[in-house]
Scaffold this active site. Structure first.
Site, PDB file in Angstrom:
ATOM      1  N   SER A  69       0.820  -1.218   0.000  1.00 31.77           N
ATOM      2  CA  SER A  69       0.000   0.000   0.000  1.00 31.77           C
ATOM      3  C   SER A  69       0.847   1.257   0.000  1.00 31.77           C
ATOM      4  CB  SER A  69      -0.863  -0.029   1.257  1.00 31.77           C
ATOM      5  OG  SER A  69      -1.462   1.212   1.445  1.00 31.77           O
ATOM      6  N   TYR A  73      -2.888   0.118   9.909  1.00 27.13           N
ATOM      7  CA  TYR A  73      -3.025  -0.544   8.609  1.00 27.13           C
ATOM      8  C   TYR A  73      -1.703  -0.445   7.836  1.00 27.13           C
ATOM      9  CZ  TYR A  73      -3.883  -1.032   3.649  1.00 27.13           C
ATOM     10  OH  TYR A  73      -3.765  -1.399   2.338  1.00 27.13           O
ATOM     11  N   LYS A  98       1.193  -3.422   6.731  1.00 22.72           N
ATOM     12  CA  LYS A  98       1.677  -3.695   5.371  1.00 22.72           C
ATOM     13  C   LYS A  98       3.198  -3.538   5.313  1.00 22.72           C
ATOM     14  CE  LYS A  98      -2.028  -4.822   3.126  1.00 22.72           C
ATOM     15  NZ  LYS A  98      -2.182  -6.062   2.388  1.00 22.72           N
TER      16      LYS A  98
HETATM   17  C1  WQD Z   1      -9.375   9.079   0.553  1.00 22.16           C
HETATM   18  C2  WQD Z   1      -9.529  10.538   0.926  1.00 22.16           C
HETATM   19  C3  WQD Z   1      -9.977  10.867   3.247  1.00 22.16           C
HETATM   20  C4  WQD Z   1     -13.900   8.931   3.235  1.00 22.16           C
HETATM   21  C5  WQD Z   1      -7.059   3.864   0.975  1.00 22.16           C
HETATM   22  C6  WQD Z   1      -7.180   2.431   1.371  1.00 22.16           C
HETATM   23  C7  WQD Z   1      -5.897   1.862   1.721  1.00 22.16           C
HETATM   24  C8  WQD Z   1      -4.776   2.228   0.743  1.00 22.16           C
HETATM   25  C9  WQD Z   1      -4.794   3.642   0.410  1.00 22.16           C
HETATM   26  C10 WQD Z   1      -4.197   0.567  -0.847  1.00 22.16           C
HETATM   27  C11 WQD Z   1      -8.833  10.909   2.243  1.00 22.16           C
HETATM   28  C12 WQD Z   1     -11.150  11.319   2.417  1.00 22.16           C
HETATM   29  C13 WQD Z   1     -12.668   9.445   2.878  1.00 22.16           C
HETATM   30  C14 WQD Z   1     -14.959   9.829   3.579  1.00 22.16           C
HETATM   31  C15 WQD Z   1     -13.477  11.687   3.161  1.00 22.16           C
HETATM   32  N1  WQD Z   1      -4.888   1.574  -0.513  1.00 22.16           N
HETATM   33  N2  WQD Z   1     -12.459  10.810   2.848  1.00 22.16           N
HETATM   34  N3  WQD Z   1     -14.702  11.178   3.512  1.00 22.16           N
HETATM   35  O1  WQD Z   1      -7.436   6.594   3.449  1.00 22.16           O
HETATM   36  O2  WQD Z   1      -6.293   7.063   1.259  1.00 22.16           O
HETATM   37  O3  WQD Z   1      -6.772   4.715   2.074  1.00 22.16           O
HETATM   38  O4  WQD Z   1      -6.076   4.000   0.009  1.00 22.16           O
HETATM   39  O5  WQD Z   1      -3.599  -0.120  -0.146  1.00 22.16           O
HETATM   40  O6  WQD Z   1      -6.072   0.510   1.711  1.00 22.16           O
HETATM   41  O7  WQD Z   1      -8.112   2.286   2.427  1.00 22.16           O
HETATM   42  O8  WQD Z   1      -8.595   6.138   1.199  1.00 22.16           O
HETATM   43  O9  WQD Z   1     -10.849   6.418   0.302  1.00 22.16           O
HETATM   44  O10 WQD Z   1     -10.554   6.204   2.793  1.00 22.16           O
HETATM   45  O11 WQD Z   1      -9.789   8.287   1.647  1.00 22.16           O
HETATM   46  O12 WQD Z   1     -13.299  12.919   3.139  1.00 22.16           O
HETATM   47  O13 WQD Z   1     -16.092   9.431   3.916  1.00 22.16           O
HETATM   48  O14 WQD Z   1     -10.925  10.808   1.139  1.00 22.16           O
HETATM   49  O15 WQD Z   1      -9.784  11.734   4.346  1.00 22.16           O
HETATM   50  O16 WQD Z   1      -8.343  12.201   2.095  1.00 22.16           O
HETATM   51  P1  WQD Z   1      -7.225   6.210   2.058  1.00 22.16           P
HETATM   52  P2  WQD Z   1     -10.023   6.696   1.489  1.00 22.16           P
END
Ligand code: WQD
Length: 336
Positions: A122, A146, A150
């Site tokens: 990740s 998390y 990884k």
């Molecule tokens: C993206 C952006 C949140 C939800 C994911 C995977 C993880 C890894 C990386 C591969 C952030 C914002 C989110 C919401 C929001 N992938 N957000 N409201 O945290 O980058 O992690 O990608 O391994 O496994 O989980 O992804 O989609 O949760 O968040 O504002 O309801 O959206 O703060 O900036 P994240 P995400």
């Protein structure tokens, strides 16, 4: 063997592998997916999976009996927990499943003479960085359980490869996989409230949830919201098939970023999804989510240099396909 094969990335990868003539043995505990996915994979590919086992990868006895029954050439290991927010609430569970699962898999592979692995890593291992875009040489500074789980697995894989020179391991550091199969039959269908942005957006657009909560608009980015490198899940699936084709290139551990190479903010994704769906998406800005970082954008040039491959689907395609999946499967895989 594909572990976690009925999950979001695993399911798309299985179709890609079946489409390219691979024989696929599935190991999955269905803890965050549905057995429905198995029939959809087979329907899309027009072929059967070789076998499907409901097994938790931490269960070495059960896993071992799967290896006993099949001649496994290589393992693609997706089975893991993957939500940053949840990992802050359940840190031990994340180490148990992600590190414990990988340890059990490696031990079982070793017992059965299987030495080739593609590992799901990740971008989150890079942590809260000032560097953008990120290359594979940038240091890992995981900032949540998390990401730490990884990174622990990657370090374990590096040790295994150092100690056992006949091992071949490819660790693919995904940035943010989103979108869905263009048929609308496969997509991201988390059980319960989605943790990730794209499925949440899709459910708000569909009226299943009232509004999106934007986690912080005071980040040091152009519009104040978090920036990520979103990559279409079909591109990620394709990259796994290509990874398998290149497993034999050399031994040891090789690590690659899988991203598009450009960043999109939460507000930009919200706007793009609104345009594609034709829906107004209500939102409110709330506090930052614990464990979140400001910006994560890949330099994906290493994978292009090595394999001549790059992601080809744009943000509109990611939103379009995610929206199609949401409309065709309003309650995920639950209704069939
Ligand atoms: C993206 C952006 C949140 C939800 C994911 C995977 C993880 C890894 C990386 C591969 C952030 C914002 C989110 C919401 C929001 N992938 N957000 N409201 O945290 O980058 O992690 O990608 O391994 O496994 O989980 O992804 O989609 O949760 O968040 O504002 O309801 O959206 O703060 O900036 P994240 P995400």
């Amino acid at each position: 063997m594909v572990t976690g094969a009925t999950g979001f990335i695993g399911s798309h990868t299985c179709v890609e592998l079946l489409d390219h003539g691979y024989q696929v043995v599935v190991v999955d505990d269905f803890s965050n997916s549905s057995p429905q996915v198995v029939s959809r994979i087979q329907r899309l590919a027009g072929r059967f999976l070789d076998a499907v086992y409901k097994v938790d990868v931490r269960d070495r006895r059960a896993l071992s009996s799967v290896f006993d029954r099949h001649r496994v050439d290589a393992v693609v290991h997706f089975a893991a927990k993957k939500a940053v927010g949840e990992s802050v609430r359940l840190p031990v569970e994340y180490y148990d499943v992600n590190v414990g699962g990988t340890t059990a898999l490696l031990a079982t592979m070793h017992e059965h003479g299987v030495r080739r692995l593609v590992f799901s890593s990740s971008c989150s291992i890079y942590g809260d960085v000032d560097t953008s875009p990120l290359t594979e040489q940038d240091p890992a500074r995981p900032s949540n359980p998390y990401a730490a789980s990884k990174w622990t697995c990657e370090q374990m894989l590096a040790d295994v490869c150092r100690c056992r020179p006949d091992y071949t391991v490819l660790s693919l550091r995904y940035f943010n996989p989103v979108g869905a199969h263009p048929s609308g039959l496969l997509g991201e269908a988390p059980l319960g409230e989605p943790d990730n942005l794209m499925p949440y957006l899709a459910q708000v657009a569909a009226g299943r949830r009232e509004r999106l909560r934007v986690f912080g608009s005071d980040y040091a980015t152009a519009d104040g919201t978090g920036v990520r490198d979103y990559i279409h899940v079909m591109d990620v699936a394709e990259a796994h098939r290509i990874a398998l084709e290149h497993l034999g290139d050399s031994t040891g551990l090789r690590v690659f970023n899988l991203g598009v190479g450009s960043g999109t903010s939460v507000f930009e994704l919200l706007t793009a999804f609104g345009e594609v769906s034709g829906k107004t998406i209500p939102y409110e800005v709330v506090d930052r989510r614990p464990g979140d970082v400001t910006e994560l954008v890949a330099d994906p040039s290493a994978v292009t240099r090595e394999w001549g491959w790059r992601a080809s689907r744009d943000l509109a395609a990611m939103c379009r396909d995610a929206w199609r999946f949401q409309r065709l499967n309003p309650t995920g895989y639950a209704a069939g």
